[in-house]
Design an enzyme around this catalytic site. Structure first.
Site, PDB file in Angstrom:
ATOM      1  N   ASP A 153      37.939  48.940  42.712  1.00  0.00           N
ATOM      2  CA  ASP A 153      38.386  47.948  41.755  1.00  0.00           C
ATOM      3  C   ASP A 153      38.227  46.640  42.523  1.00  0.00           C
ATOM      4  O   ASP A 153      39.043  46.315  43.393  1.00  0.00           O
ATOM      5  CB  ASP A 153      39.853  48.158  41.370  1.00  0.00           C
ATOM      6  CG  ASP A 153      40.284  47.159  40.315  1.00  0.00           C
ATOM      7  OD1 ASP A 153      39.923  45.964  40.447  1.00  0.00           O
ATOM      8  OD2 ASP A 153      40.963  47.549  39.363  1.00  0.00           O
ATOM      9  N   HIS A 154      37.156  45.908  42.235  1.00  0.00           N
ATOM     10  CA  HIS A 154      36.809  44.817  43.156  1.00  0.00           C
ATOM     11  C   HIS A 154      37.866  43.708  43.181  1.00  0.00           C
ATOM     12  O   HIS A 154      37.894  42.912  44.109  1.00  0.00           O
ATOM     13  CB  HIS A 154      35.402  44.284  42.886  1.00  0.00           C
ATOM     14  CG  HIS A 154      35.284  43.345  41.730  1.00  0.00           C
ATOM     15  ND1 HIS A 154      35.207  43.781  40.432  1.00  0.00           N
ATOM     16  CD2 HIS A 154      35.232  41.998  41.669  1.00  0.00           C
ATOM     17  CE1 HIS A 154      35.108  42.727  39.631  1.00  0.00           C
ATOM     18  NE2 HIS A 154      35.122  41.631  40.361  1.00  0.00           N
TER      19      HIS A 154
ATOM     20  N   HIS B  17      41.390  45.883  36.498  1.00  0.00           N
ATOM     21  CA  HIS B  17      41.746  44.652  37.212  1.00  0.00           C
ATOM     22  C   HIS B  17      43.144  44.134  36.849  1.00  0.00           C
ATOM     23  O   HIS B  17      43.953  43.827  37.725  1.00  0.00           O
ATOM     24  CB  HIS B  17      40.733  43.545  36.918  1.00  0.00           C
ATOM     25  CG  HIS B  17      39.301  43.945  37.172  1.00  0.00           C
ATOM     26  ND1 HIS B  17      38.931  44.829  38.155  1.00  0.00           N
ATOM     27  CD2 HIS B  17      38.144  43.575  36.557  1.00  0.00           C
ATOM     28  CE1 HIS B  17      37.618  44.978  38.133  1.00  0.00           C
ATOM     29  NE2 HIS B  17      37.124  44.238  37.178  1.00  0.00           N
TER      30      HIS B  17
HETATM   31  C1  BG6 Z   1      33.714  43.365  36.058  1.00  0.00           C
HETATM   32  C2  BG6 Z   1      33.539  43.464  34.573  1.00  0.00           C
HETATM   33  O1  BG6 Z   1      34.512  44.411  36.523  1.00  0.00           O
HETATM   34  O2  BG6 Z   1      34.310  42.132  36.399  1.00  0.00           O
HETATM   35  C3  BG6 Z   1      32.741  42.292  34.045  1.00  0.00           C
HETATM   36  O3  BG6 Z   1      32.877  44.674  34.247  1.00  0.00           O
HETATM   37  C4  BG6 Z   1      33.299  40.991  34.524  1.00  0.00           C
HETATM   38  O4  BG6 Z   1      32.667  42.325  32.627  1.00  0.00           O
HETATM   39  C5  BG6 Z   1      33.528  41.012  36.032  1.00  0.00           C
HETATM   40  O5  BG6 Z   1      32.392  39.963  34.193  1.00  0.00           O
HETATM   41  C6  BG6 Z   1      34.210  39.758  36.501  1.00  0.00           C
HETATM   42  O6  BG6 Z   1      34.342  39.771  37.886  1.00  0.00           O
HETATM   43  P1  BG6 Z   1      34.708  38.445  38.678  1.00  0.00           P
HETATM   44  O7  BG6 Z   1      34.879  38.895  40.082  1.00  0.00           O
HETATM   45  O8  BG6 Z   1      33.578  37.498  38.456  1.00  0.00           O
HETATM   46  O9  BG6 Z   1      35.976  37.942  38.063  1.00  0.00           O
END
Ligand code: BG6
Length: 491
Positions: free
Chosen positions: A182-183, A245
């Site tokens: 979960d980045h 997230h």
């Molecule tokens: C991803 C989603 O997990 O997170 C995307 O699948 C989204 O739809 C992205 O655009 C957003 O990541 P960040 O790090 O740019 O907020």
């Protein structure tokens, strides 16, 4: 913390995620000296490529998306460890070749039998790939070495499918070798929520229902779905962002203090809080969903979701979702958490706002505090990473007039170190075998359990409410808060 001898096998090399995030992160790690000198990267895809073609793809992705500066000598050393194996997920011969490739790398690059399999592929293929890895002896490490698997979200599309996926993976890898990405947990600002809450004595005493009125968690994007129609249609904003997230962010904001910062203690507290979260019974009042219609973004006219290439006119997929959640604990009783996310909103911003109750008594004249809002602590996850505390201050002058002011902490102003990309941190943790920042399967399942009733409720309705691109979502989302006598922040 430098990874020991190891390599990675990347499934899904042609996808957006590999190109924009995974490959650049690997280069950035190498550039920061955090990868072992013999690190190897094997690409696996249904493409008729030689090693050099794969290297070219990685090169282009690094050139376009890497965070750190391009250095020829770093690149050359890294690229020597690139290999490509053509084949699809049902191709036994390809997996045999993959095994031989890994053995060859162990020999020539000294990767020591340590390999991570990164599944940057749709979850419908997780099972097939895991089965192949098992069948071809790739999942089982030799004594003294390791094999790990990295899976991307979405982890299933509801509780049942997530459970099935977990069961499949568990037949191939032991739980300590499965890393679910979960980045958001790899973001500095997200980790800082714990530092801020538990390393200080300033915030924790007021972090409860005695003082907090409500919490707003926003993840807004100005972009549309871009080229991701195939993935996004049928998934939608709640499954794409809230299930993972935003519920992880909420867990970090609402959880109790862990005994220590090790994976086990953290997860224990996250599980406790996730199991006490639920939506209120009246889902029609406590949730809102929307779909962007044509509008404006960044000064340009943009099309609506249903006009995007690959999306059916009749699509009922939501591109905006807002939910009210309660935490049934003594700390949070009666404090709603409002979560919202959407594409094609006013601007890109992710923030957590803790909004406080008004002071129980004002000794000032009513006119003095007319412009005074509620105190708030706003954690800015991105962009402009930092934190703002909003409170009332006397306006200079002869009258006693009180108005809101901001006290600001910005990462850029306090630290000279640049924040690494979330993927750098998480990939390094996989290679180090360090699990605190990876949700474990119970967390994923509990998150689906929170979301499933909401998704079922929405499934009975037709089209989501429309909102023009470039605005802050459908009117129904404003109405959702207005019913509680509150308003969304306009970040
Ligand atoms: C991803 C989603 O997990 O997170 C995307 O699948 C989204 O739809 C992205 O655009 C957003 O990541 P960040 O790090 O740019 O907020």
């Amino acid at each position: 913390r430098i990874a020991g001898p190891c390599g990675m096998v990347l499934f899904g090399v042609t996808g957006d995620l590999s190109r924009k995030k995974v490959m650049p992160a690997i280069y950035d790690l190498a550039n920061r000296g955090l990868l072992p000198p013999g690190f190897s990267l094997v690409g696996f895809a249904r493409r008729d490529w030689a090693d050099q073609d794969f290297a070219q793809i990685v090169h282009d992705s690094v050139r376009e998306h890497a965070r750190t500066e391009f250095r020829e000598e770093v690149w050359n050393q890294l690229a020597e460890g690139f290999r490509f194996v053509p084949g699809d997920f049902n191709d036994d011969l390809a997996f045999d070749q993959l095994r031989r490739t890994i053995e060859e790398l162990d020999e020539v690059r000294g990767t020591g039998g340590n390999h991570a399999f990164y599944l940057a592929i749709p979850p419908t293929f997780f099972g097939d790939v895991a089965a192949q890895l098992k069948e071809h002896g790739l999942a089982e490490p030799q004594p003294g070495s390791w094999r790990r698997v990295v899976v991307e979200k979405p982890f299933g599309h509801d509780l049942e499918s997530a459970r099935e996926l977990n069961e499949i993976l568990a037949t191939v890898f032991d739980s300590g070798s499965i890393f679910r990405i979960d980045h958001y947990l790899g973001k500095e600002t997200v980790q800082n929520i714990l530092a801020m809450r538990f390393a200080n004595n300033l915030f924790e005493p007021i972090w409860n229902s005695n003082y907090v009125d409500h919490v707003q968690i926003t993840m807004a994007e100005d972009v549309g779905i871009g080229g991701r129609a195939g993935y996004y249609d049928g998934v939608g904003a709640a499954r794409d962002v809230i299930q993972n997230h935003l519920l992880q962010l909420m867990a970090l904001v609402a959880m109790e203090e862990p005994v220590s910062f090790d994976a086990e203690s953290l997860r224990t507290e996250k599980l406790k809080v996730l199991s006490s979260i639920s939506a209120p019974p009246r889902l029609d009042l406590a949730t809102a969903r929307g779909q962007y219609a044509a509008g404006w973004s960044g000064g340009e006219k943009v099309i609506g979701f249903c006009e995007e290439e690959g999306i059916k006119k009749s699509s009922t997929t939501e591109t905006y979702a807002a939910v009210t959640l309660n935490v049934d604990t003594r700390r949070w009783a009666g404090v709603p958490f409002y979560l919202r996310t959407g594409k094609r909103l006013g601007r890109r911003v992710t923030e957590v706002a803790i909004v406080f109750k008004r002071a129980p008594h004002q000794p000032f004249a009513k006119t003095a505090t007319e412009e005074l809002g509620q105190n708030a602590i706003v954690i800015r996850v991105q962009p402009d990473e930092g934190m703002t505390i909003r409170f009332g201050s006397k306006v200079p002058g002869t009258a006693m007039e009180i108005r809101d002011v901001n006290m600001d902490f910005a990462y850029g102003g306090s630290f000279t170190e640049a924040s690494p990309e979330a993927y750098e941190r998480l990939i390094l943790d996989v290679l180090l075998g360090d699990p605190p920042l990876f949700p474990r399967h119970e967390e994923v399942e509990l998150s689906w359990k929170i979301l499933d009733p909401i998704l079922a409720h929405w499934a009975k309705k037709g089209k989501p409410d429309q909102y023009p691109a470039g605005t802050w979502g459908p009117e129904s989302a404003d109405a959702m808060l207005a019913r509680d006598g509150r308003v969304w922040r306009r970040p």
